[in-house]
Design an enzyme around this catalytic site. Structure first.
Site, PDB file in Angstrom:
ATOM      1  N   GLY A   1       2.368  10.238   1.650  1.00 27.04           N
ATOM      2  CA  GLY A   1       3.822  10.382   1.616  1.00 27.04           C
ATOM      3  C   GLY A   1       4.376  11.476   0.722  1.00 27.04           C
TER       4      GLY A   1
ATOM      5  N   GLU B   1       5.065  10.798  -6.599  1.00 21.43           N
ATOM      6  CA  GLU B   1       5.051   9.765  -5.548  1.00 21.43           C
ATOM      7  C   GLU B   1       6.242   9.938  -4.615  1.00 21.43           C
ATOM      8  OE1 GLU B   1       3.721   7.950  -3.633  1.00 21.43           O
ATOM      9  OE2 GLU B   1       3.449   5.892  -4.316  1.00 21.43           O
ATOM     10  N   ASP B   2       6.117   9.406  -3.395  1.00 20.98           N
ATOM     11  CA  ASP B   2       7.226   9.527  -2.439  1.00 20.98           C
ATOM     12  C   ASP B   2       8.339   8.525  -2.707  1.00 20.98           C
ATOM     13  OD1 ASP B   2       5.700   7.333  -1.653  1.00 20.98           O
ATOM     14  OD2 ASP B   2       5.554   7.895   0.459  1.00 20.98           O
TER      15      ASP B   2
ATOM     16  N   ASP C   1       9.230   1.285  -4.072  1.00 18.88           N
ATOM     17  CA  ASP C   1       9.900   0.251  -3.272  1.00 18.88           C
ATOM     18  C   ASP C   1       9.780  -1.071  -4.032  1.00 18.88           C
ATOM     19  OD1 ASP C   1      11.089  -0.961  -1.048  1.00 18.88           O
ATOM     20  OD2 ASP C   1       9.202  -1.210  -0.004  1.00 18.88           O
ATOM     21  N   THR C   2       8.721  -1.840  -3.809  1.00 17.98           N
ATOM     22  CA  THR C   2       8.527  -3.050  -4.612  1.00 17.98           C
ATOM     23  C   THR C   2       7.992  -2.696  -6.006  1.00 17.98           C
ATOM     24  OG1 THR C   2       6.229  -3.373  -3.939  1.00 17.98           O
ATOM     25  CG2 THR C   2       7.924  -4.371  -2.548  1.00 17.98           C
ATOM     26  N   GLY C   3       7.414  -1.493  -6.141  1.00 19.87           N
ATOM     27  CA  GLY C   3       6.862  -1.055  -7.414  1.00 19.87           C
ATOM     28  C   GLY C   3       5.399  -1.423  -7.594  1.00 19.87           C
TER      29      GLY C   3
ATOM     30  N   THR D   1       2.586  -0.474  -5.891  1.00 18.03           N
ATOM     31  CA  THR D   1       1.644   0.653  -5.847  1.00 18.03           C
ATOM     32  C   THR D   1       1.602   1.365  -7.192  1.00 18.03           C
ATOM     33  OG1 THR D   1       2.309   0.946  -3.550  1.00 18.03           O
ATOM     34  CG2 THR D   1       0.976   2.683  -4.514  1.00 18.03           C
TER      35      THR D   1
ATOM     36  N   LYS E   1      14.092   2.574  -4.440  1.00 14.86           N
ATOM     37  CA  LYS E   1      14.898   1.571  -3.737  1.00 14.86           C
ATOM     38  C   LYS E   1      15.061   0.364  -4.648  1.00 14.86           C
ATOM     39  CE  LYS E   1      13.212   1.535   0.796  1.00 14.86           C
ATOM     40  NZ  LYS E   1      12.517   0.794   1.859  1.00 14.86           N
TER      41      LYS E   1
ATOM     42  N   ASP F   1       6.567   8.178   6.601  1.00 12.96           N
ATOM     43  CA  ASP F   1       6.256   7.926   8.014  1.00 12.96           C
ATOM     44  C   ASP F   1       6.735   6.572   8.500  1.00 12.96           C
ATOM     45  OD1 ASP F   1       4.332   6.322   6.555  1.00 12.96           O
ATOM     46  OD2 ASP F   1       3.233   6.138   8.427  1.00 12.96           O
TER      47      ASP F   1
END
Ligand code: 5GP
Length: 175
Positions: free
Chosen positions: A40, A95-96, A99-101, A103, A127, A155
């Site tokens: 990403g 990083e791209d 989201d939930t954090g 990764t 987010k 993607d």
């Protein structure tokens, strides 16, 4: 399938220049080792490094917590690791999206254990609505609402990464 443009190419490029100037100031007297997270972040990494003025080394790593759909599987896979020893280096993860954090939490821990001189994170998107694992983002391009976005590296089932803008993915039939 319709794509609504959410962040235009112009908006993205001018924000990246601002971020790079911040990074240039913070690392003015240092060398920087960039770790771009595949797939990403390939476009964000490429555009960001073009504006950097300190000596830079660059590697990519692949880690994901997502399958082919729009819902997180909650599990992290390291598919491709970096080859160099980052001990005593100033490392910036690129990083791209956070989201939930999940990764980034696992990734930062993993890279932190390798004893870099410093470890910071640049994320293209964040987010906040979906955050479950708090991650400190040192350089953030855009905070976004709770949409599934595509383009500019991101993607849906492997497609749309090449778009120079960010769009909101709305499956067929959605208004
Ligand atoms: P996290 O572990 O923070 O939940 O998820 C991070 C990864 O999920 C990102 O690197 C990205 O690959 C994927 N992801 C999260 N939100 C989105 C989204 O809105 N669009 C796309 N295309 N991927 C997303």
């Amino acid at each position: 399938m319709a794509i609504d443009i959410y962040l235009s190419q112009e908006k993205i490029q001018s924000r990246i220049l601002e971020l790079a100037q911040e990074i240039n100031k913070d690392y003015a007297d240092k060398s920087l080792h960039i770790i771009g997270i595949l797939n990403g972040a390939f476009m964000f990494t490429a555009d960001l490094v073009r504006h950097l003025t300190m000596p830079v080394t660059l590697e990519f790593m692949s880690a994901s917590s997502y399958g082919d759909g729009t819902v997180s599987t909650g599990e992290l896979k390291i598919n491709l690791d970096i080859k160099s020893d980052i001990r005593s280096k100033h490392v910036l993860i690129v990083e791209d999206i956070v989201d939930t954090g999940l990764t980034l939490t696992v990734l930062k821990k993993n890279l932190g254990n390798r004893k870099p001189a410093s470890l910071k994170l640049a994320s293209f998107l964040f987010k906040p609505a979906r955050l479950e694992h708090k991650v400190d983002i040192d350089y953030l391009a855009f905070e976004i609402e709770d949409h599934f976005v595509i383009g500019y590296g991101l993607d849906y089932a492997g497609r749309y990464r090449e778009l120079p803008y960010v769009g909101i993915y709305r499956p067929e039939g959605d208004a």
